[in-house]
Design a protein around this motif. Sequence first.
Motif, short mmCIF file in Angstrom:
data_model
loop_
_atom_site.label_atom_id
_atom_site.label_comp_id
_atom_site.label_asym_id
_atom_site.label_seq_id
_atom_site.Cartn_x
_atom_site.Cartn_y
_atom_site.Cartn_z
N ASP A 35 28.63 -52.87 -43.67
CA ASP A 35 28.04 -53.91 -44.52
C ASP A 35 28.71 -55.26 -44.27
O ASP A 35 28.05 -56.31 -44.30
N ALA A 36 30.01 -55.23 -44.03
CA ALA A 36 30.74 -56.49 -43.84
C ALA A 36 30.22 -57.26 -42.64
O ALA A 36 30.20 -58.50 -42.63
N ALA A 37 29.77 -56.56 -41.59
CA ALA A 37 29.25 -57.22 -40.40
C ALA A 37 27.92 -57.91 -40.70
O ALA A 37 27.66 -59.02 -40.24
N VAL A 38 27.07 -57.25 -41.47
CA VAL A 38 25.78 -57.85 -41.84
C VAL A 38 26.02 -59.09 -42.70
O VAL A 38 25.40 -60.14 -42.50
N THR A 39 26.95 -58.98 -43.66
CA THR A 39 27.27 -60.12 -44.50
C THR A 39 27.82 -61.28 -43.68
O THR A 39 27.47 -62.44 -43.90
N ALA A 40 28.69 -60.98 -42.73
CA ALA A 40 29.28 -62.02 -41.88
C ALA A 40 28.20 -62.70 -41.05
O ALA A 40 28.23 -63.93 -40.85
N THR A 41 27.25 -61.94 -40.54
CA THR A 41 26.17 -62.53 -39.75
C THR A 41 25.31 -63.45 -40.60
O THR A 41 24.91 -64.53 -40.16
N TRP A 42 25.03 -63.02 -41.84
CA TRP A 42 24.28 -63.88 -42.76
C TRP A 42 25.03 -65.19 -43.02
O TRP A 42 24.46 -66.27 -42.97
N HIS A 90 19.87 -58.54 -41.42
CA HIS A 90 19.66 -57.11 -41.66
C HIS A 90 18.82 -56.46 -40.58
O HIS A 90 18.96 -55.25 -40.33
N LEU A 91 17.95 -57.22 -39.95
CA LEU A 91 17.08 -56.63 -38.92
C LEU A 91 17.79 -56.43 -37.60
O LEU A 91 17.39 -55.57 -36.81
N ARG A 272 20.46 -52.73 -48.13
CA ARG A 272 20.32 -51.90 -46.93
C ARG A 272 19.76 -50.53 -47.29
O ARG A 272 18.99 -49.94 -46.51
N THR A 273 20.11 -50.03 -48.46
CA THR A 273 19.55 -48.76 -48.92
C THR A 273 18.05 -48.89 -49.14
O THR A 273 17.27 -48.02 -48.74
N VAL A 274 17.63 -50.00 -49.78
CA VAL A 274 16.21 -50.24 -50.02
C VAL A 274 15.49 -50.39 -48.69
O VAL A 274 14.39 -49.85 -48.49
N LEU A 275 16.08 -51.13 -47.76
CA LEU A 275 15.45 -51.36 -46.46
C LEU A 275 15.27 -50.05 -45.70
O LEU A 275 14.25 -49.83 -45.03
N ALA A 276 16.27 -49.16 -45.81
CA ALA A 276 16.15 -47.85 -45.15
C ALA A 276 14.99 -47.06 -45.75
O ALA A 276 14.25 -46.38 -45.02
N VAL A 360 30.86 -60.38 -36.53
CA VAL A 360 29.49 -60.87 -36.47
C VAL A 360 28.72 -60.17 -35.35
O VAL A 360 27.55 -59.77 -35.51
N ARG A 361 29.36 -60.00 -34.22
CA ARG A 361 28.67 -59.42 -33.07
C ARG A 361 28.17 -58.00 -33.33
O ARG A 361 27.20 -57.56 -32.74
N GLN A 362 28.85 -57.30 -34.24
CA GLN A 362 28.44 -55.92 -34.52
C GLN A 362 27.02 -55.85 -35.09
O GLN A 362 26.32 -54.84 -34.92
N ALA A 363 26.59 -56.90 -35.78
CA ALA A 363 25.28 -56.87 -36.44
C ALA A 363 24.19 -57.58 -35.65
O ALA A 363 23.05 -57.67 -36.11
N LEU A 364 24.51 -58.08 -34.46
CA LEU A 364 23.50 -58.78 -33.66
C LEU A 364 22.64 -57.77 -32.90
O LEU A 364 23.12 -56.69 -32.54
#
Length: 718
Positions: A35-42, A90-91, A272-276, A360-364
């Motif tokens: 989750d931290a990676a998605v937040t960082a990317t945002w 998230h995508l 992320r749970t809702v998106l899944a 950040v790169r983890q969520a790209l």
Amino acid sequence: MTETALLPGPAVVASPGDFPDWSQAASHAATRVPDAAVTATWRALNYLCAAQLYLNDNVLPARPLRVADVKEVPSGHWGVCPPVNFMLAHLGPLTAGRPPGSEVLVVHGAGHAGPSALAHAYLTKTLTLTGNGPGWSAADMRALAAGFPHTRAYGGEITPLIPGVRYTGGQLGPALAVAQGMVLDAPHRLVVALLGDGELETGAAAAAWTGQRALLGSGLHGAVLPVVLANGLRMGGPSILSGLDEDELRAYFTGLGYEPFLHDGSDVAGFRTVLAEVFARLRPLGVARPQPVLVLTMPKGATGPEQVAGRRIAGTPAVHKTPLKDPARNREEFAALAAWLASYEPAELFTDRGQPSDLVRQALPDPAPRPRPAPPVEPLTVRGEQAWPLVSAVIRERAAAGSFRLFSPDEAASNRLRLAVSGDGMPEWASEILNEEICHAWLQGYTETGRDALLATYEAFAAVNTSLLVQHLKHRSTRTVTGAGGLPNINYLITSLGWRNTYSHQNPGLVSAMLETENPTVHVFTPADTTRAAAILTVMLTGRDRANFLIADKHHTFTFPPDTIREELTNGAAIWPHLSNPGPGAPDLVLASAGDVAARELSAAADQIAAARPDTRIQYVHINDLTVLGQPDTWPAALPDDTFARLFPAGVPVLLATVTQAPAARALLAARGETARVRVVGYRDPGRPLPAADLLELCGMSATALTAQALSMVKEPR
């Protein structure tokens, strides 16, 4: 309205019709990306957006912010960026874990998200800002911010000039329908449509929700995930959607046939749970089951300044553009800007070299492979049917070759198109809905993803799509600048002409508007009969990078000698020997027709002139493409000067009859300096209902009226 290619897949699917299990993508993302990676990317996307709006230096904050670092005149749009960035963040992990052979595209309903698209292109290392190619560096980050809006390179709003963006905005409303068009006949494709509050108030968006029902049983398709960015505001005030509470929102989308999922974006893990769950419920378009719709109620301009000097900013129209108007001169705004930028903690998001941090790169998304171009379709062969059925035969033959769709606003049968080989039903490849805008958006999405399509409609109602077409021509022009040409043609079959229709159904204005754009890809075809119309259609349905408008009267049954068809197709115009009597030297008069109704009446006039004045030397010319009359520097198909002089000898008066409005043809000729000797006769509004014969007479288009005009021109001195 834009399309960002997050991760294009292969052009050819290994197992057509095998709908991917999209829940795998969500499961893969949950285990692979924290989750931290998605937040960082945002946060990184938000920071880059704010930096583009306000900074010209110190983008990687190596020191405290100074007034000199701030732009004198901030410009751009902020409000739409945070929710768009939230979805893009998230995508990314979801696309990285997509099923094999699949692809995910994003369509933006708001063209204002330019900073988001640019920021995303920077993070995904596809944006060229300095040097000879894309890259990450402190200089590139500074160029990203200082150069915004990139007027000459990328623009300030979303355009296809931005890497990964293949569709541009300008027309609010059709994003959902364009997304639907993209997934038709493409079961491997998922299109995520990001729709704003304001867009949902348009007729096109409202029609698209229920329009998917017109696609039930129409073949094997991909999935569309609508994401409603319900932030509560339009540009100038509260949106209509903001007046609905949660229960009403759910009831609204349930009533439209969707399964709504609501979230405010405040909890990344929860979202992320809702998106899944949403991904697990994705269904192919055209399946009679409720589709999921994701409603993100994140406030517009979230994470921006709440208030400055007692002035409320959050939740007001101030967040639509730059919420801080003059931080370079206003101390309180400068302090608010410094705090706003620092709140994203950019040092955790970027290295001192401008590279995204490891987190950040983890969520790209994974690097996107270049899609293979669709194979060209072989030219069609015109069969030996007679009259209007020949046009239907051409359409059926093209459909049999695959990767083709016809869209019509409930008018295929009315326009005498027989699409089914037997019976009166509609084949899977033909879709009807009583909405011109939706038909165009479906066609646009379909051709944007490399397939051929045709829109068949009444002449009068085609004009509804004028603005859509103007915007789409702009989009294709910008694509051409990037070298990304090769899209299938935009094809309109315009029939049920006003010459034979009721007064309210008389409006040939679409082609006039298309000619006024002076876009070199536009062609306005005006064949003399259905044999010629069918021949033109075969070319239209297999070509690339053109916007074709074929005007053909469904009632027309005249057939003219076919000897000159090849020249008409090649040059756009030809002399008809059977109606010409030039004699020695130059003719006394040139008669020129453009369109079947015009050819019918003017050919009859030619016979009447020959009977009344057999000594009159006449040259008869038929115009197959109106753009050939234009200036060669503007229109690629324009007649070269020597050919123009052969068809219309210098000093000889010309009477031109056209099925379009006369000013459209006059403007083309005026650009060549041909006005004084040419009389143009075309449609003009009668101001009241008239029988078809009376309308021809009023417009000077009847054979009798044309004969009288021609004889008066012969009498005039040259």
